[in-house]
Each structure stands twice: as structure tokens, then as C-alpha cells.
Write a protein that holds these residues in place. Structure first.
Motif, mmCIF file in Angstrom:
data_model
loop_
_atom_site.group_PDB
_atom_site.id
_atom_site.type_symbol
_atom_site.label_atom_id
_atom_site.label_comp_id
_atom_site.label_asym_id
_atom_site.label_seq_id
_atom_site.Cartn_x
_atom_site.Cartn_y
_atom_site.Cartn_z
ATOM 1 N N GLU A 10 0.856 -1.185 0.000
ATOM 2 C CA GLU A 10 0.000 0.000 0.000
ATOM 3 C C GLU A 10 0.890 1.233 0.000
ATOM 4 O O GLU A 10 1.886 1.303 0.737
ATOM 5 C CB GLU A 10 -0.922 0.032 1.213
ATOM 6 C CG GLU A 10 -1.859 1.250 1.199
ATOM 7 C CD GLU A 10 -2.874 1.212 2.327
ATOM 8 O OE1 GLU A 10 -2.799 0.289 3.159
ATOM 9 O OE2 GLU A 10 -3.737 2.114 2.356
ATOM 10 N N PRO A 52 -5.422 0.833 -8.209
ATOM 11 C CA PRO A 52 -6.299 1.408 -7.190
ATOM 12 C C PRO A 52 -7.157 0.321 -6.531
ATOM 13 O O PRO A 52 -7.386 -0.740 -7.108
ATOM 14 C CB PRO A 52 -7.169 2.376 -8.004
ATOM 15 C CG PRO A 52 -7.273 1.721 -9.339
ATOM 16 C CD PRO A 52 -5.976 0.989 -9.570
ATOM 17 N N HIS A 107 -2.841 8.691 -11.096
ATOM 18 C CA HIS A 107 -2.620 9.219 -9.751
ATOM 19 C C HIS A 107 -2.983 10.707 -9.713
ATOM 20 O O HIS A 107 -2.693 11.446 -10.657
ATOM 21 C CB HIS A 107 -1.138 9.104 -9.387
ATOM 22 C CG HIS A 107 -0.715 7.745 -8.982
ATOM 23 N ND1 HIS A 107 -0.932 7.240 -7.724
ATOM 24 C CD2 HIS A 107 -0.079 6.776 -9.671
ATOM 25 C CE1 HIS A 107 -0.441 6.025 -7.647
ATOM 26 N NE2 HIS A 107 0.080 5.710 -8.814
ATOM 27 N N GLU A 121 -3.628 8.579 -2.277
ATOM 28 C CA GLU A 121 -5.051 8.330 -2.415
ATOM 29 C C GLU A 121 -5.685 9.500 -3.150
ATOM 30 O O GLU A 121 -5.148 10.610 -3.170
ATOM 31 C CB GLU A 121 -5.731 8.117 -1.062
ATOM 32 C CG GLU A 121 -5.565 9.269 -0.105
ATOM 33 C CD GLU A 121 -6.135 8.965 1.257
ATOM 34 O OE1 GLU A 121 -6.607 7.830 1.454
ATOM 35 O OE2 GLU A 121 -6.104 9.866 2.111
ATOM 36 N N TYR A 123 -9.624 11.474 -4.094
ATOM 37 C CA TYR A 123 -10.955 11.695 -3.541
ATOM 38 C C TYR A 123 -11.942 12.006 -4.659
ATOM 39 O O TYR A 123 -11.605 12.704 -5.615
ATOM 40 C CB TYR A 123 -10.927 12.837 -2.528
ATOM 41 C CG TYR A 123 -10.119 12.520 -1.299
ATOM 42 C CD1 TYR A 123 -10.706 11.880 -0.223
ATOM 43 C CD2 TYR A 123 -8.769 12.853 -1.235
ATOM 44 C CE1 TYR A 123 -9.959 11.578 0.917
ATOM 45 C CE2 TYR A 123 -8.016 12.554 -0.110
ATOM 46 C CZ TYR A 123 -8.627 11.911 0.963
ATOM 47 O OH TYR A 123 -7.890 11.606 2.076
ATOM 48 N N SER A 136 -12.856 8.098 -0.807
ATOM 49 C CA SER A 136 -11.433 8.044 -1.135
ATOM 50 C C SER A 136 -11.092 6.710 -1.782
ATOM 51 O O SER A 136 -11.745 5.689 -1.537
ATOM 52 C CB SER A 136 -10.582 8.238 0.121
ATOM 53 O OG SER A 136 -10.818 7.183 1.037
ATOM 54 N N SER A 138 -7.613 4.372 -2.372
ATOM 55 C CA SER A 138 -6.199 4.213 -2.043
ATOM 56 C C SER A 138 -5.460 3.522 -3.189
ATOM 57 O O SER A 138 -6.052 2.783 -3.972
ATOM 58 C CB SER A 138 -6.036 3.389 -0.753
ATOM 59 O OG SER A 138 -6.709 4.011 0.317
ATOM 60 N N TRP A 139 -4.160 3.760 -3.240
ATOM 61 C CA TRP A 139 -3.328 3.187 -4.300
ATOM 62 C C TRP A 139 -2.400 2.120 -3.741
ATOM 63 O O TRP A 139 -1.873 2.235 -2.629
ATOM 64 C CB TRP A 139 -2.509 4.285 -4.982
ATOM 65 C CG TRP A 139 -3.327 5.054 -5.963
ATOM 66 C CD1 TRP A 139 -4.093 6.144 -5.696
ATOM 67 C CD2 TRP A 139 -3.504 4.765 -7.349
ATOM 68 N NE1 TRP A 139 -4.732 6.557 -6.838
ATOM 69 C CE2 TRP A 139 -4.376 5.734 -7.867
ATOM 70 C CE3 TRP A 139 -2.993 3.795 -8.200
ATOM 71 C CZ2 TRP A 139 -4.764 5.759 -9.200
ATOM 72 C CZ3 TRP A 139 -3.361 3.800 -9.527
ATOM 73 C CH2 TRP A 139 -4.237 4.771 -10.015
#
Length: 337
Positions: A10, A52, A107, A121, A123, A136, A138-139
Motif C-alpha cells: 500500500e 487502485p 494518480h 489516495e 478523492y 477516497s 487508495s493506491w
């Protein structure tokens, strides 16, 4: 038994580097500082691919089908050869169509003291009548490790070795830090290759897709130059590529080792050529372990695809459009509606 260790990180901090991938060389150097010489000598690391965490459906060629909940934040089970590439496909075919695919495939950018970095992350705003005003995403970063073509005493690497790695630029300032989310071992010899074998037995030819660049010439001391593999049928490319000496798109890149940089001439990734060999399973396994020079650092990863496999599932030949006005007129015997 040929084992690879899949690792999913993460992204915990902004990342300053390539927007879609982290080179295997960068990951190797980050891991090499934490392991002993025997492991460092045998270890080989693939390129890392960003993904993602989002709602998803399994790709058509996956061993499982249907709705998959949220993927990207965990490693799906691997039963067939095609399962290895769920996260290693830049098209992110597993994302649900209801999600803004274009926005999820990049991104978001942050400015940190004038330095542009990619946020860990992103939004998305939500309608005002919903409970929360935004959500949100996350990547994550997926890569895999191995030590060659035989049984390994080095794998799996412990999570404590992999946790907290930093990749990309600005590492001294805390950028590019990743933490381990999931890891699993996969035996390549035990996977199901039936779909690939059935494709090879058909009248068409299988395809070779370059997942990572293939090194032709290297300025690294002691490295031998490579030719285009004989089992690439470049004259019958499955997808048109810019014209060159042999129709393959090439570029220059660099390899940094111990403070020195070495020029590499590579065949660029993302291209597809026809497969001219006869051992599809053996070639598929070799392609996962990578071929050519600098495979240790992630170069030369290839994937075999059965013939007639569309690279982008939604890109279908347009259907013949129906002229409803004329058709209604024909049915009614009048001038239509």
C-alpha cells in the motif's frame, strides 16, 4: 516446482517517480539493503505496477467470474496462468464499468514545496443527498519476487523485510514509502494452462505481449547484447506499431548501479507480436520469470495470449446502426414516424 512470491504494497506517502510503475531495479535496491548476500545474489524482482482499490469484476479470462467486491487491496487467488496478470495489465480490466475508469487509472498530483508528486489516495465528490460528501480511493503497488527456475530457499521473504520500503525520488524526505498489505506464494508449474494450450491448438497463432521492456543493448560492464527472440514473429504483428527497422518500437533508458548510470537500448513494453514457437507452456513460464539481459531487475517480462483475444474487451466492431424511422415506415407501409 517454480515458485514466485507475489507482494502487494500500500502506498503510504506521496510518490515521486513514474506514474504507472516502479522499476524492478528500484525495488531490488530497496530490498537488497535489508537482506544478506546469498539472498541478494539470487533475488530477482519484477517491475511494480500501481493499482487502485475499487469495486471490480473478474476479467473474462480469469479462473473466477462475476462481481469481485473491492479488488486492488488484496491479492486474488491464482489458479490459472491468466490470474497472474490481473494487476499487471495497464488497462485495469477488472475495474467496474460504473466507476470513472479514466480518473481511476491515474494518480492525483500533489505539489510538495514545488516538487510534483503523486498522492497515495484520491478523492471523489458524491451527491449532496448522500451521507458522506466524498469517498477516497487508495493506491497499491503489485510486484513479485523469485530466485530463478528451481526451488528456492530464500522465499518467501518475511514481511518485516518488505515493510516500510521507500521507492522513487525524495526518499530521504519520506516520499515513496510503502507497507506490505498482502503476499502469497504461487507455483508456476501447478497452474492451469488449458486456455493457452487450447488457443495454441487452434488454427490461429498465440500472441506475445511485452509486459516490461526487453533489453537489446546494455552499457553495463559484462552484459551481453541481445537480439530479438526468434520466437517473436515480428513480420506478422498482431497490433500495428510505428514503423522501424523491424516494426518494433524502441527507446533508450538507463540503469543506475552503485552511483553509475548505464545506457540501455530496449524494445518498449506494451507491444504485441505473433508467437512463432511451439512450447506455449514453457514459454509462458519463462516469460513470467523474464527473458533477456537484466531480467533480474524486471526487464523482459512477457505474457502469452491465445489467438483472437481482444486487448480491450469493450472495443468491439461497431454494430450496423438501425434506421428506426425508415424501419417503422416499412412496417406500417407509410412514411415512418
Amino acid at each position: 516446482m517454480t515458485v514466485i512470491q507475489q507482494v502487494l504494497f500500500e502506498l503510504d506517502a506521496p510518490y515521486y517517480g513514474h506514474p504507472y510503475a516502479v522499476t524492478g531495479h528500484a525495488l531490488f535496491n530497496a530490498i537488497a539493503r535489508r537482506v544478506g548476500e546469498p539472498v541478494r545474489r539470487d533475488l530477482q524482482v519484477s517491475h511494480g505496477v500501481f493499482t487502485p482499490k475499487e469495486f471490480a469484476e473478474y476479467p473474462r479470462e480469469h479462473s473466477q467470474s462475476g462481481y469481485a467486491g473491492k479488488l486492488g487491496g488484496s491479492l486474488p487467488d491464482v489458479e490459472a496462468y491468466e490470474d497472474l496478470f490481473v494487476y499487471r495489465d495497464p488497462a485495469q480490466r477488472w475495474l467496474q464499468n460504473g466507476r470513472p475508469r479514466d480518473a481511476h487509472n491515474v494518480h492525483p498530483v500533489q505539489s510538495l514545496g514545488g516538487r510534483l508528486a503523486f498522492a497515495p489516495e484520491c478523492y471523489f465528490g458524491r451527491p449532496p443527498e448522500t451521507r458522506n460528501s466524498k469517498r477516497s480511493v487508495s493506491w497499491y503497488l503489485q510486484c513479485y519476487l523469485h530466485t530463478g527456475r528451481g526451488p528456492s530457499d530464500c522465499l518467501p521473504l518475511d514481511e518485516s523485510v518488505l515493510d516500510g520500503l521507500r521507492v522513487g525520488g525524495g526518499r530521504n524526505y519520506g516520499l515513496g514509502e510503502v507497507s506490505v498489505t498482502d503476499t502469497q506464494l504461487v507455483d508456476l508449474d501447478a497452474l492451469d494452462y488449458s486456455r493457452l494450450e487450447a488457443g495454441a491448438a487452434s488454427s490461429g497463432s498465440c500472441q506475445v505481449e511485452l509486459v516490461s521492456p526487453y533489453v537489446l543493448e546494455s552499457g553495463f560492464p559484462g552484459a551481453d547484447d541481445q537480439s530479438v527472440p526468434w520466437w517473436w514473429n515480428v513480420d506478422q504483428t498482431a497490433v500495428s506499431v510505428p514503423a522501424g527497422e523491424d516494426g518494433l518500437r524502441r527507446r533508450e533508458t538507463r540503469l543506475a548501479v552503485d552511483g553509475d548510470t548505464h545506457a540501455l537500448s530496449v524494445v518498449d513494453h506494451g507491444q504485441i507480436v505473433a508467437y512463432a514457437g511451439s512450447d506455449v507452456v514453457g514459454t509462458a513460464i519463462n516469460g513470467v520469470l523474464r527473458v533477456g539481459s537484466h531480467a533480474k531487475y524486471g526487464f523482459g517480462e512477457v505474457r502469452l495470449r491465445p489467438p483472437q483475444t481482444d486487448r480491450v474487451p469493450k472495443r468491439r466492431p461497431a454494430k450496423k446502426r438501425v434506421n428506426w424511422w425508415r424501419r417503422a415506415g416499412q412496417l406500417d407501409g407509410g412514411e415512418g414516424v
